[in-house]
Scaffold this motif. Structure first.
Motif, short mmCIF file in Angstrom:
data_model
loop_
_atom_site.label_atom_id
_atom_site.label_comp_id
_atom_site.label_asym_id
_atom_site.label_seq_id
_atom_site.Cartn_x
_atom_site.Cartn_y
_atom_site.Cartn_z
N ARG A 155 0.84 -1.20 0.00
CA ARG A 155 0.00 0.00 0.00
C ARG A 155 0.87 1.25 0.00
N PRO A 156 0.38 2.34 -0.59
CA PRO A 156 1.10 3.61 -0.48
C PRO A 156 1.19 4.04 0.98
N THR A 157 2.26 4.73 1.32
CA THR A 157 2.51 5.15 2.70
C THR A 157 2.81 6.63 2.74
N VAL A 158 2.42 7.27 3.85
CA VAL A 158 2.70 8.69 4.03
C VAL A 158 4.21 8.91 3.93
N PRO A 159 4.67 9.80 3.04
CA PRO A 159 6.12 9.97 2.84
C PRO A 159 6.91 10.21 4.13
N ALA A 160 6.40 11.07 5.00
CA ALA A 160 7.12 11.36 6.25
C ALA A 160 7.19 10.12 7.14
N ALA A 161 6.17 9.24 7.07
CA ALA A 161 6.19 8.00 7.85
C ALA A 161 7.25 7.06 7.31
N VAL A 162 7.36 6.99 5.97
CA VAL A 162 8.41 6.17 5.35
C VAL A 162 9.78 6.64 5.83
N GLU A 163 9.98 7.94 5.80
CA GLU A 163 11.27 8.50 6.19
C GLU A 163 11.58 8.19 7.65
N ALA A 164 10.59 8.36 8.53
CA ALA A 164 10.81 8.07 9.95
C ALA A 164 11.12 6.59 10.16
N TYR A 165 10.41 5.70 9.44
CA TYR A 165 10.65 4.27 9.57
C TYR A 165 12.06 3.90 9.13
N LEU A 166 12.49 4.44 7.98
CA LEU A 166 13.84 4.13 7.48
C LEU A 166 14.91 4.61 8.45
N GLN A 167 14.72 5.81 9.00
CA GLN A 167 15.67 6.31 9.99
C GLN A 167 15.65 5.43 11.25
N GLY A 168 14.44 4.98 11.64
CA GLY A 168 14.32 4.12 12.82
C GLY A 168 15.05 2.80 12.64
N ARG A 169 14.91 2.17 11.46
CA ARG A 169 15.62 0.92 11.21
C ARG A 169 17.14 1.13 11.21
N HIS A 170 17.56 2.28 10.67
CA HIS A 170 18.98 2.60 10.67
C HIS A 170 19.51 2.65 12.10
N GLN A 171 18.76 3.26 13.01
CA GLN A 171 19.18 3.35 14.41
C GLN A 171 19.05 2.00 15.13
N TRP A 172 17.98 1.29 14.85
CA TRP A 172 17.75 0.00 15.53
C TRP A 172 18.86 -0.99 15.20
N ASN A 173 19.33 -0.97 13.97
CA ASN A 173 20.38 -1.90 13.57
C ASN A 173 21.69 -1.66 14.31
N ARG A 174 21.87 -0.46 14.88
CA ARG A 174 23.10 -0.17 15.63
C ARG A 174 23.08 -0.83 17.00
N ARG A 175 21.91 -1.01 17.61
CA ARG A 175 21.70 -1.69 18.90
C ARG A 175 22.31 -0.96 20.11
N ALA A 176 22.98 0.15 19.94
CA ALA A 176 23.53 0.90 21.07
C ALA A 176 22.39 1.57 21.84
N PRO A 177 22.55 1.80 23.16
CA PRO A 177 21.45 2.38 23.95
C PRO A 177 20.89 3.68 23.38
N GLU A 178 21.75 4.65 23.07
CA GLU A 178 21.24 5.93 22.57
C GLU A 178 20.56 5.75 21.22
N ALA A 179 21.12 4.87 20.37
CA ALA A 179 20.51 4.62 19.07
C ALA A 179 19.13 3.97 19.24
N LEU A 180 18.98 3.10 20.23
CA LEU A 180 17.69 2.44 20.45
C LEU A 180 16.63 3.46 20.88
N ARG A 181 17.01 4.42 21.72
CA ARG A 181 16.06 5.47 22.12
C ARG A 181 15.59 6.25 20.89
N LYS A 182 16.52 6.57 20.02
CA LYS A 182 16.15 7.29 18.79
C LYS A 182 15.24 6.43 17.92
#
Length: 698
Positions: free
Chosen positions: A381-408
């Motif tokens: 399904r199409p997704t709100v562009p800003a939501a896509v951007e937030a999700y991609l940034q979130g996965r980028h931070q989650w993959n780091r697994r560091a505490p501060e990155a996880l909060r972000k």
């Protein structure tokens, strides 16, 4: 009279099992057939008594078993198929064991230890109707179990059974790791397909629809690609090779803005997701291919190292809410460009374009998409562009697994689902982040796990074909609820949906199999995850912890050191190093590792193991100091307290702490069965009772 007394008539639930393909296998490989037959018998015979089943006789490659109730027979059948499904994940197809099961409840005659009568005959005729790995039951069984069974029961219509006078209504149990039929309620439903003629007519109609719709979709897809993209098929017509493995080289962001690199990384990861949804393709995992980011290695070198047939490479460029994506497919052996295309799309179609690329690649290399592949790739399904951007940034931070990155990551996933509440991947990302949060950052444990559960459930409500939420639910059910069977169902369903998804394998290994003492199975799953994504620190870190549970401490140290060479502060590697030194009895090394770890990551569960090392090394004073620090926390972390108390010989106090941990549902108590730190307590009746209450007794 003696003969009459030996005959007894009663009502019983009868199960027949049959090992699929055994006769054919004996003709091809008699030695292997006999080995698998013996393993099959051992597995099933271990399970029958757990459900009060009584083996009546062995029927060559099957069993006739009697149960006192239909519900116990059904639950035993589900457990048999669950156990074999788990086993089959990690063995090649020729070594897999598949069983058909039939169950009926009816009148039987017991004579000289044997069972006779219609109840037995009907169960025997139902068994061949089951699919390999499936369970077929009579409607009489279905009526008795439908309100108490965890799985769905569906009616498949009337069948004529050999040597049974009248046609019988037949049902099947939809196993929990199979896709639930969305059009049927969770009860026995009478099928409207009542006659063979009706069944044939419907099948023919369905085949016609499939052929027509496939032809239409292929024409539509080609027209769509030619009208919206600039594409070129580089290989000559009719020369597309039959490729079976593809790697995605990390895509480039060509505008030069390093703050936008997450777009290229996100596209790489999303393209990997859709390609790995194609079951006929082997696709190396994210962390492994990301290790080639910025690499100067040639396509041939990369393909040789990853053992793949082809490489996908490309780039992404952004202009406001529009992106230009260029992708090409290169055959590794010949360095020949097979296919290339350009897309200019809105950010709202970010995921849709990856799906189109995956489908185009599959078509180019001659991979046959299954109906499930087609549904999965088409349902974007199409997704709100800003939501896509937030999700991609979130996965980028989650993959780091560091505490501060996880909060972000949590903040970004929250933003994604607020902007687009129907964004399933956003909810899945939030569930992933909340699952690991209590062990990584200071958050309320149970409140955070409740949020993880809600996010995973919502993700599956929006898209029941996502593997990630099933993994999160498996994690929570095992780690928090101690509901082992339900947890295993979710892990197996995740693996069935996405076999190449490493977290499904390594969380299944460490969060469930290890805790149940099934370390050999856990090692198989952890090794499979490592093979799928050897460059991922999280994958190797979980493998390290499984090695420790299996008592292979020196191997665990080697794995931890491999991680620490690349990521000196990776939490799980430092945790594994500390635990492995304790397992070897090298307390001085454990203390030094623990002090370094605490300086980097000052969390109560680190204090507990460090305090244990001090006490085991005879250093009572620093152990007591850490114990006092733990007791001063709010809430008091009971399991770390109990670890130090056990090492100091304070058995009564340690057992009381563990009882409080049980009452407070403390997360780390799930490891109670396998933690060597509690070896001094294992013989205590209160400890054994605690294992029993948690369904963790050996």
């Amino acid at each position: 009279m003696a003969q009459e007394e030996s005959v007894h008539r009663k009502l019983a639930a009868i199960m027949f099992t049959d090992m699929v393909g055994y006769t054919a296998l004996t003709q091809r490989n008699e030695k292997l057939a006999l080995e698998l037959l013996e393993e099959h018998r051992r597995v099933l015979r271990e399970l029958f008594p757990k459900f009060n089943g009584r083996e009546i006789e062995t029927t060559g490659d099957g069993f006739l078993v009697e149960f006192a109730s239909a519900l116990e027979a059904a639950r035993c059948a589900i457990e048999i198929q669950r156990t074999l499904a788990t086993r089959n994940i990690s063995v090649p197809p020729e070594n897999q064991i598949h069983v058909r099961i039939g169950i009926h409840v009816g009148d039987v005659v017991q004579k000289e230890g044997r069972l006779l009568g219609d109840g037995v005959n009907i169960a025997a005729r139902l068994q061949p109707l089951a699919e390999p790995g499936g369970i077929c039951i009579s409607v009489d069984v279905a009526r008795q179990i439908q309100h108490n069974l965890e799985a769905t029961v569906v009616n498949v219509g009337e069948k004529e059974l050999k040597n049974v006078k009248l046609p019988m209504e037949v049902c099947r149990i939809v196993l929990p790791w199979e896709k639930q039929p969305s059009h049927l309620p969770l009860r026995v439903t009478r099928s409207w397909l009542q006659t063979p003629a009706q069944v044939v007519a419907v099948v023919l109609l369905f085949l016609c629809l499939v052929i027509a719709s496939t032809s239409f979709l292929r024409r539509h897809e080609r027209a769509s690609l030619s009208s919206t993209n600039t594409a070129s098929a580089v290989s000559p017509p009719g020369m597309a090779p039959r490729l079976r493995s593809v790697a995605v080289k990390p895509l480039d962001y060509i505008a030069g803005d390093t703050n936008q690199m997450y777009l290229a990384d996100g596209m790489t990861e999303t393209l990997l997701r859709y390609l790995s949804d194609i079951r006929a393709l082997r696709v190396p995992g994210r962390s492994t291919v990301m290790s080639y980011k910025g690499s100067s290695k040639t396509i041939k070198q990369m393909a040789a190292e990853l053992e793949v047939d082809a490489i996908v490479e490309g780039s992404i460029q952004r202009d406001a809410n529009r992106v230009l994506i260029t992708v090409q497919l290169i055959e590794a052996a010949s360095d020949r460009h097979l296919w290339s295309t350009n897309y200019v799309r809105e950010m709202s179609d970010f995921f849709k374009v990856q799906s189109e690329v995956a489908q185009a690649i599959a078509a180019e290399i001659g991979v046959q998409l299954t109906p499930q592949d087609q549904r999965r790739l088409a349902d974007v399904r199409p997704t709100v562009p800003a939501a896509v951007e937030a999700y991609l940034q979130g996965r980028h931070q989650w993959n780091r697994r560091a505490p501060e990155a996880l909060r972000k990551a949590i903040d970004l996933f929250e933003k994604a689902v607020q902007l687009d509440p129907g964004f399933a991947l956003g909810h899945a990302g939030l569930a992933d982040a909340y699952c690991i949060a209590p062990a990584t950052i200071d958050v309320p444990t149970h409140e955070t796990y409740d949020k993880a559960r809600a996010a995973a459930v919502r993700a599956l409500e929006l898209d029941d074909q996502l593997a990630e939420p099933h993994v999160s639910l498996g994690f929570l059910l095992a780690n928090v609820d101690w509901k082992w069977r339900e947890a295993e169902t979710h892990f197996l369903q995740a693996i069935a949906l996405k076999p190449d998804y490493p977290p499904a394998h390594y969380w299944y290994a460490y969060q469930l199999l290890v805790k149940q003492g099934r370390t050999n199975e856990a090692l198989v799953q952890a090794q499979l995850a490592l093979k799928l994504d050897p460059a991922a620190s999280a994958t190797r870190g979980n493998y390290t912890m499984v090695l420790i549970a299996a008592g292979r401490h020196e191997a665990a140290i080697r794995q931890a050191q491999i991680i620490l060479e690349l990521e000196p502060e990776f939490i799980q590697a430092n945790w594994g190093l500390l635990r492995a030194y304790i397992g070897l009895g090298q307390y001085a090394e454990a203390i030094e590792a623990g002090k370094r770890f605490r300086a980097q990551y000052n969390r109560p569960w680190v204090w507990g193991v460090l305090g244990y090392a001090y006490a085991a090394d005879g250093q009572k004073e620093p152990a007591l100091k850490l114990l006092d620090e733990l007791k001063g926390q709010t809430p008091i972390p009971r399991v770390p307290v109990a670890q130090i108390q056990a090492a100091l010989g304070l058995k009564r106090e340690a057992l009381e702490s563990l009882q409080l941990a049980y009452e407070e549902r403390e997360r780390d108590l799930a490891f109670l069965r396998i933690y060597p730190l509690f070896d001094r307590l294992r013989a205590e009746p209160r400890f054994q009772e605690l294992l029993k209450k948690m369904e963790l007794e050996p």
